[in-house]
Design a protein around this motif. Structure first.
Motif, short mmCIF file in Angstrom:
data_model
loop_
_atom_site.label_atom_id
_atom_site.label_comp_id
_atom_site.label_asym_id
_atom_site.label_seq_id
_atom_site.Cartn_x
_atom_site.Cartn_y
_atom_site.Cartn_z
N PHE A 192 -3.05 13.52 -3.42
CA PHE A 192 -4.27 13.57 -2.83
C PHE A 192 -5.31 13.86 -2.79
O PHE A 192 -6.31 13.58 -1.72
CB PHE A 192 -2.77 13.86 -1.30
CG PHE A 192 -1.88 13.39 -1.12
CD1 PHE A 192 -1.75 12.64 -0.59
CD2 PHE A 192 -1.02 14.28 -1.61
CE1 PHE A 192 -0.34 11.88 0.07
CE2 PHE A 192 0.90 13.87 -0.52
CZ PHE A 192 0.38 12.66 -0.69
N ALA A 193 -6.03 14.04 -3.89
CA ALA A 193 -7.16 14.43 -4.11
C ALA A 193 -8.24 13.64 -3.99
O ALA A 193 -9.42 13.72 -4.05
CB ALA A 193 -7.47 15.58 -4.96
N GLU A 194 -7.70 12.61 -4.79
CA GLU A 194 -8.76 11.56 -5.27
C GLU A 194 -9.37 10.81 -4.03
O GLU A 194 -10.80 10.88 -4.83
CB GLU A 194 -7.55 10.33 -5.99
CG GLU A 194 -8.60 9.63 -7.09
CD GLU A 194 -8.56 7.90 -5.89
OE1 GLU A 194 -10.20 7.55 -6.58
OE2 GLU A 194 -8.38 7.88 -4.62
N PRO A 195 -9.34 10.62 -2.81
CA PRO A 195 -9.66 9.42 -1.93
C PRO A 195 -11.12 10.80 -1.85
O PRO A 195 -11.98 10.07 -1.51
CB PRO A 195 -8.92 9.33 -0.82
CG PRO A 195 -7.78 9.60 -1.58
CD PRO A 195 -7.42 10.39 -2.35
N ASP A 266 8.45 13.60 6.35
CA ASP A 266 9.20 11.60 6.46
C ASP A 266 7.21 11.13 5.99
O ASP A 266 7.60 9.62 5.65
CB ASP A 266 10.04 11.48 6.90
CG ASP A 266 11.31 11.66 6.21
OD1 ASP A 266 11.31 12.24 5.02
OD2 ASP A 266 12.12 12.48 7.63
N ALA A 267 6.88 11.81 7.04
CA ALA A 267 5.36 10.71 6.82
C ALA A 267 4.23 10.99 6.03
O ALA A 267 3.37 10.49 5.34
CB ALA A 267 4.76 11.26 8.03
N ILE A 268 4.75 12.26 4.95
CA ILE A 268 3.15 12.27 3.99
C ILE A 268 4.33 11.18 2.52
O ILE A 268 4.68 11.26 1.42
CB ILE A 268 3.91 13.60 3.39
CG1 ILE A 268 3.22 14.66 4.44
CG2 ILE A 268 2.77 13.71 1.97
CD1 ILE A 268 4.05 15.97 3.97
N ASP A 269 3.05 10.09 2.33
CA ASP A 269 2.93 8.76 1.71
C ASP A 269 2.18 8.98 0.97
O ASP A 269 1.46 8.35 0.51
CB ASP A 269 3.64 8.12 2.69
CG ASP A 269 3.71 6.62 2.01
OD1 ASP A 269 4.18 6.60 0.60
OD2 ASP A 269 3.85 5.40 2.70
N VAL A 270 2.92 9.58 -0.68
CA VAL A 270 1.95 8.84 -1.41
C VAL A 270 1.18 7.64 -2.21
O VAL A 270 0.37 7.26 -2.06
CB VAL A 270 2.52 9.97 -3.27
CG1 VAL A 270 2.09 9.72 -4.43
CG2 VAL A 270 3.15 11.41 -2.97
N THR A 273 -1.90 6.13 -0.06
CA THR A 273 -2.85 7.08 -1.03
C THR A 273 -3.00 5.88 -2.00
O THR A 273 -4.48 6.00 -2.58
CB THR A 273 -2.91 9.26 -0.73
OG1 THR A 273 -2.68 8.96 0.75
CG2 THR A 273 -4.24 8.78 -1.68
N LEU A 274 -2.19 6.25 -3.10
CA LEU A 274 -2.40 5.74 -4.47
C LEU A 274 -2.64 3.88 -4.15
O LEU A 274 -3.58 3.66 -5.28
CB LEU A 274 -0.87 6.01 -4.96
CG LEU A 274 -1.25 5.03 -6.22
CD1 LEU A 274 -2.41 6.12 -7.31
CD2 LEU A 274 0.15 5.28 -7.17
N ASP A 302 3.45 -0.22 -9.07
CA ASP A 302 2.59 -1.63 -8.97
C ASP A 302 1.37 -1.33 -7.21
O ASP A 302 1.25 -2.40 -6.53
CB ASP A 302 3.59 -2.69 -8.07
CG ASP A 302 4.00 -2.04 -7.64
OD1 ASP A 302 4.37 -1.56 -6.83
OD2 ASP A 302 4.85 -3.10 -7.13
N ALA A 303 0.93 0.40 -7.10
CA ALA A 303 0.45 0.78 -5.39
C ALA A 303 -0.89 0.25 -5.59
O ALA A 303 -1.50 0.03 -4.82
CB ALA A 303 0.63 2.07 -5.86
N SER A 304 -1.67 0.20 -7.38
CA SER A 304 -3.03 0.07 -6.96
C SER A 304 -3.27 -0.83 -8.67
O SER A 304 -2.26 -0.80 -9.56
CB SER A 304 -3.85 0.76 -6.82
OG SER A 304 -4.94 1.15 -8.06
#
Length: 402
Positions: A192-195, A266-270, A273-274, A302-304
């Motif tokens: 979550f810190a990456e952006p 349930d809306a905190i979606d890693v 963000t990834l 496979d998110a990115s």
């Protein structure tokens, strides 16, 4: 020379005790995490003094005071040994005072799991310091010596880490390149810190991250309820927890925690963000993880195009973060490649414990197999088996349940 033992099982047993009635409500326990002390005060003090940990504090713009410790790159003659047998794993760690400096290769900000604190990441910080990396081991908000503040399941914690990283870089206290290294809750925090840090960090190592915070909470509860125990007391606590927290009660707890935190868990979606990451990210997960099921990790894989995923077949949520013996050198090699602009898969030698072990990490060990970061196979100077367990270390083993 100091010999220590430790393990991750304490946090799970503490959570079981909470489920069995140690808290006013499940929702409150989810919303207000507290740390489990892995070491007593004297042991931790001796450990930090010998390593030379420099304690510090930083107050974020949101008013959260973060406690952290700095581990300088140095040779301390660390030896970390692991063995496996009879359904458990045993580890031992020995180290001395600074015996010499090593060239600085960069800095790693270490982020611990839910219910733990920075001390749980000190063995990793110590191992990577021997390979040239400055370590910043942080107590996340609500944990260790950091201040109480509304939990964010990685989102609010990420803002804290961003503020700390920016502060350390502005003060010239963080050697480049910089990496984030998180376990479980800390792994989600790093992602979550990456952006907010993508112009400041070079890579992320994320072990056992959940894909969704609500599902992560449910998984931890289910894993704690379903665990196997040798002790009668713990078995009775688990039985009571299964009876008290059936599925509807768990859902009520998740909703209550969300109300307390003003968050929809349930809306905190890693994954979301990834998917936008601009930083090379290494995701590691144990195939036997019963707290964060491997399906969640695979959904992140496979998110990115910048995600490199490695699944370790014989590891679980407790054992994987302890595999310093096997993973420290390859991870250091992966970080070195990331610093050169190469986002490559993690190259691992065969698991030394697959043939019975034991396995160990020691920079001074000339027979330790190493990995050429550009090759897909291990390179060994002699082909010799892992050295036998030292007599000093054998007296400080700690079983890790499988």
């Amino acid at each position: 020379m100091v010999s220590l033992r430790g393990g991750g099982g304490g946090v799970v047993l503490a959570f079981v005790a909470c489920l069995a009635g140690g808290c006013t409500s499940l929702g409150e326990r989810i919303a207000q995490p507290h740390s489990v002390e892995l070491y007593d005060v004297d042991t931790l003090g001796q450990m930090e003094s010998t390593i030379g940990v420099e304690p510090a504090r930083f107050r974020t713009p949101d008013g959260v005071t973060l406690a952290y410790g700095v581990v300088a790159p140095a040779a301390r003659d660390m030896t970390y040994t692991m063995s496996r047998g009879d359904g458990s794993m045993e580890f031992a760690i020995r180290f001395g005072e600074k015996a010499g400096t090593v060239p600085t290769a960069g800095s790693v900000v270490f982020l611990h799991g839910w219910g733990l604190d920075a001390s749980s990441m000190l063995p990793w910080a110590l191992a990577l310091s021997e390979l040239g990396y400055q370590g910043i081991a942080v107590d996340l908000r609500n944990h260790g010596n950091s201040s109480r503040a509304p939990a964010g399941f990685g989102t609010r914690e990420a803002r804290d880490i961003v503020a700390l990283t920016e502060h350390l870089q502005a003060e010239g206290l963080l050697a480049s390149p910089v990496y984030l290294f998180g376990v479980s809750y800390g792994a989600a925090t790093a992602l979550f810190a990456e952006p907010m840090l993508r112009e400041r960090i070079t890579g992320i190592v994320a072990m056992e991250s959940y894909a969704n915070a609500g599902d992560g909470v449910r998984g931890v509860i289910a894993g704690a309820q379903a665990g196997r125990d040798d002790g009668l007391r713990t078995s009775l606590m688990r039985t009571y927890a299964r009876w008290r927290y059936y599925a509807p009660a768990i859902e009520r707890g998740v909703r209550e925690a969300g109300r307390r935190l003003a968050l929809d868990l349930d809306a905190i979606d890693v994954r979301a963000t990834l998917a936008t990451t601009a930083t090379c990210s290494l995701l590691l997960h144990g195939a036997d993880d019963r707290y964060v099921p491997v399906a969640a990790a695979r959904s992140l894989a496979d998110a990115s195009p910048l995600v490199r995923y490695r699944e370790l077949p014989d590891e679980n949520h407790l054992s994987l973060p302890l595999r310093i013996d096997w993973l420290a050198r390859p991870i250091a090699g992966w970080m070195k490649l990331a610093a050169s602009g190469e986002c490559e898969p993690l190259q691992l030698p065969p698991d030394p414990l697959a043939d019975g072990g034991p396995s160990r990490f020691a920079v001074s060990d000339a027979n330790k197999p190493t990995v050429d970061p550009h090759a897909g196979h291990p390179v060994s100077s002699s082909g010799a088996p892992a050295p036998p367990r030292s007599p000093d270390a054998s007296a400080h083993e700690h079983p890790i349940p499988r």
